[in-house]
Design a protein around this motif. Structure first.
Motif, mmCIF file in Angstrom:
data_model
loop_
_atom_site.group_PDB
_atom_site.id
_atom_site.type_symbol
_atom_site.label_atom_id
_atom_site.label_comp_id
_atom_site.label_asym_id
_atom_site.label_seq_id
_atom_site.Cartn_x
_atom_site.Cartn_y
_atom_site.Cartn_z
ATOM 1 N N ASP A 10 -5.198 -14.524 2.486
ATOM 2 C CA ASP A 10 -4.949 -13.379 1.597
ATOM 3 C C ASP A 10 -5.807 -12.181 2.008
ATOM 4 O O ASP A 10 -5.352 -11.038 1.979
ATOM 5 C CB ASP A 10 -5.243 -13.749 0.145
ATOM 6 C CG ASP A 10 -4.246 -14.745 -0.431
ATOM 7 O OD1 ASP A 10 -3.226 -15.033 0.239
ATOM 8 O OD2 ASP A 10 -4.484 -15.242 -1.548
ATOM 9 N N ILE A 11 -7.047 -12.440 2.386
ATOM 10 C CA ILE A 11 -7.931 -11.363 2.842
ATOM 11 C C ILE A 11 -7.391 -10.768 4.140
ATOM 12 O O ILE A 11 -7.330 -9.544 4.304
ATOM 13 C CB ILE A 11 -9.372 -11.873 3.025
ATOM 14 C CG1 ILE A 11 -9.950 -12.314 1.678
ATOM 15 C CG2 ILE A 11 -10.254 -10.815 3.685
ATOM 16 C CD1 ILE A 11 -11.265 -13.054 1.788
ATOM 17 N N ALA A 12 -6.980 -11.634 5.075
ATOM 18 C CA ALA A 12 -6.436 -11.158 6.356
ATOM 19 C C ALA A 12 -5.188 -10.309 6.139
ATOM 20 O O ALA A 12 -5.005 -9.282 6.804
ATOM 21 C CB ALA A 12 -6.133 -12.345 7.274
ATOM 22 N N ALA A 13 -4.324 -10.695 5.203
ATOM 23 C CA ALA A 13 -3.108 -9.925 4.914
ATOM 24 C C ALA A 13 -3.464 -8.546 4.355
ATOM 25 O O ALA A 13 -2.853 -7.542 4.723
ATOM 26 C CB ALA A 13 -2.219 -10.684 3.932
ATOM 27 N N CYS A 14 -4.458 -8.489 3.495
ATOM 28 C CA CYS A 14 -4.897 -7.211 2.924
ATOM 29 C C CYS A 14 -5.460 -6.300 4.014
ATOM 30 O O CYS A 14 -5.123 -5.114 4.084
ATOM 31 C CB CYS A 14 -5.947 -7.463 1.845
ATOM 32 S SG CYS A 14 -6.592 -5.958 1.095
ATOM 33 N N ILE A 15 -6.278 -6.857 4.882
ATOM 34 C CA ILE A 15 -6.859 -6.078 5.977
ATOM 35 C C ILE A 15 -5.774 -5.605 6.941
ATOM 36 O O ILE A 15 -5.806 -4.475 7.421
ATOM 37 C CB ILE A 15 -7.935 -6.913 6.705
ATOM 38 C CG1 ILE A 15 -9.120 -7.153 5.778
ATOM 39 C CG2 ILE A 15 -8.378 -6.246 7.989
ATOM 40 C CD1 ILE A 15 -10.129 -8.147 6.304
ATOM 41 N N ALA A 16 -4.776 -6.462 7.195
ATOM 42 C CA ALA A 16 -3.690 -6.111 8.111
ATOM 43 C C ALA A 16 -2.901 -4.910 7.608
ATOM 44 O O ALA A 16 -2.407 -4.112 8.404
ATOM 45 C CB ALA A 16 -2.767 -7.307 8.315
ATOM 46 N N ARG A 17 -2.796 -4.759 6.292
ATOM 47 C CA ARG A 17 -2.080 -3.603 5.735
ATOM 48 C C ARG A 17 -2.781 -2.288 6.073
ATOM 49 O O ARG A 17 -2.210 -1.221 5.948
ATOM 50 C CB ARG A 17 -1.938 -3.757 4.219
ATOM 51 C CG ARG A 17 -0.907 -4.811 3.829
ATOM 52 C CD ARG A 17 -0.553 -4.736 2.358
ATOM 53 N NE ARG A 17 -1.624 -5.135 1.471
ATOM 54 C CZ ARG A 17 -1.856 -6.371 1.058
ATOM 55 N NH1 ARG A 17 -1.086 -7.360 1.471
ATOM 56 N NH2 ARG A 17 -2.846 -6.628 0.234
ATOM 57 N N GLY A 19 -4.062 -1.860 9.144
ATOM 58 C CA GLY A 19 -3.974 -1.745 10.591
ATOM 59 C C GLY A 19 -5.043 -2.491 11.369
ATOM 60 O O GLY A 19 -5.232 -2.237 12.550
ATOM 61 N N ILE A 20 -5.737 -3.412 10.715
ATOM 62 C CA ILE A 20 -6.797 -4.165 11.390
ATOM 63 C C ILE A 20 -6.353 -5.610 11.537
ATOM 64 O O ILE A 20 -6.002 -6.271 10.563
ATOM 65 C CB ILE A 20 -8.117 -4.087 10.607
ATOM 66 C CG1 ILE A 20 -8.576 -2.639 10.501
ATOM 67 C CG2 ILE A 20 -9.185 -4.964 11.251
ATOM 68 C CD1 ILE A 20 -9.717 -2.409 9.558
ATOM 69 N N GLU A 21 -6.372 -6.101 12.764
ATOM 70 C CA GLU A 21 -5.987 -7.476 13.026
ATOM 71 C C GLU A 21 -7.149 -8.403 12.671
ATOM 72 O O GLU A 21 -8.282 -8.186 13.111
ATOM 73 C CB GLU A 21 -5.632 -7.652 14.499
ATOM 74 C CG GLU A 21 -5.123 -9.026 14.839
ATOM 75 C CD GLU A 21 -4.763 -9.151 16.309
ATOM 76 O OE1 GLU A 21 -4.869 -10.268 16.830
ATOM 77 O OE2 GLU A 21 -4.400 -8.133 16.924
ATOM 78 N N ALA A 22 -6.877 -9.398 11.869
ATOM 79 C CA ALA A 22 -7.919 -10.350 11.464
ATOM 80 C C ALA A 22 -7.460 -11.765 11.746
ATOM 81 O O ALA A 22 -6.277 -12.082 11.623
ATOM 82 C CB ALA A 22 -8.223 -10.190 9.973
ATOM 83 N N GLU A 23 -8.390 -12.596 12.128
ATOM 84 C CA GLU A 23 -8.120 -14.012 12.383
ATOM 85 C C GLU A 23 -8.962 -14.822 11.414
ATOM 86 O O GLU A 23 -10.157 -14.574 11.262
ATOM 87 C CB GLU A 23 -8.500 -14.371 13.814
ATOM 88 C CG GLU A 23 -8.262 -15.814 14.160
ATOM 89 C CD GLU A 23 -8.669 -16.121 15.596
ATOM 90 O OE1 GLU A 23 -9.184 -17.225 15.816
ATOM 91 O OE2 GLU A 23 -8.490 -15.246 16.467
ATOM 92 N N VAL A 24 -8.336 -15.784 10.758
ATOM 93 C CA VAL A 24 -9.041 -16.621 9.794
ATOM 94 C C VAL A 24 -9.413 -17.938 10.462
ATOM 95 O O VAL A 24 -8.586 -18.562 11.128
ATOM 96 C CB VAL A 24 -8.148 -16.905 8.557
ATOM 97 C CG1 VAL A 24 -8.859 -17.822 7.583
ATOM 98 C CG2 VAL A 24 -7.748 -15.608 7.886
ATOM 99 N N SER A 25 -10.661 -18.318 10.321
ATOM 100 C CA SER A 25 -11.098 -19.620 10.816
ATOM 101 C C SER A 25 -12.162 -20.157 9.877
ATOM 102 O O SER A 25 -12.752 -19.416 9.098
ATOM 103 C CB SER A 25 -11.633 -19.520 12.249
ATOM 104 O OG SER A 25 -12.764 -18.699 12.286
ATOM 105 N N SER A 26 -12.386 -21.447 9.952
ATOM 106 C CA SER A 26 -13.424 -22.048 9.116
ATOM 107 C C SER A 26 -14.208 -23.046 9.954
ATOM 108 O O SER A 26 -13.729 -23.543 10.964
ATOM 109 C CB SER A 26 -12.811 -22.743 7.894
ATOM 110 O OG SER A 26 -11.983 -23.809 8.294
#
Length: 85
Positions: A10-17, A19-26
């Protein structure tokens, strides 16, 4: 205990809106590695130019028992860090 953290995707989707590409990992922490040290290590291995993170203060006893990523970054940052509280 209530877990009110926002899921990573959800955070990555918000950031993508924006224009910033985010990758989620744990990553599971080893007992002798703090979250702050793990994050600094990730930043180095990714050759990060900037780390953006929330900065929070906790009760002193809480930091003594659990550590504090904010404190670790302030003491040991190896790249520029943008903090927001």
């Amino acid at each position: 205990m209530r877990d009110d953290r926002i899921p990573g995707p959800d955070i990555a989707a918000c950031i993508a809106r924006h224009g910033i590409e985010a990758e989620v990992s744990s990553e599971d922490l080893a007992p002798d590695v703090s979250a702050g040290k793990l994050l600094l290590s990730w930043a180095a291995s990714l050759h990060a130019d900037l780390v953006v993170m929330g900065g929070y203060g906790h009760a002193r006893w809480h930091e003594l028992v659990l550590g504090g990523s904010t404190r670790t970054f302030l003491a040991s940052m190896t790249v520029p860090v943008l903090m927001s509280h």
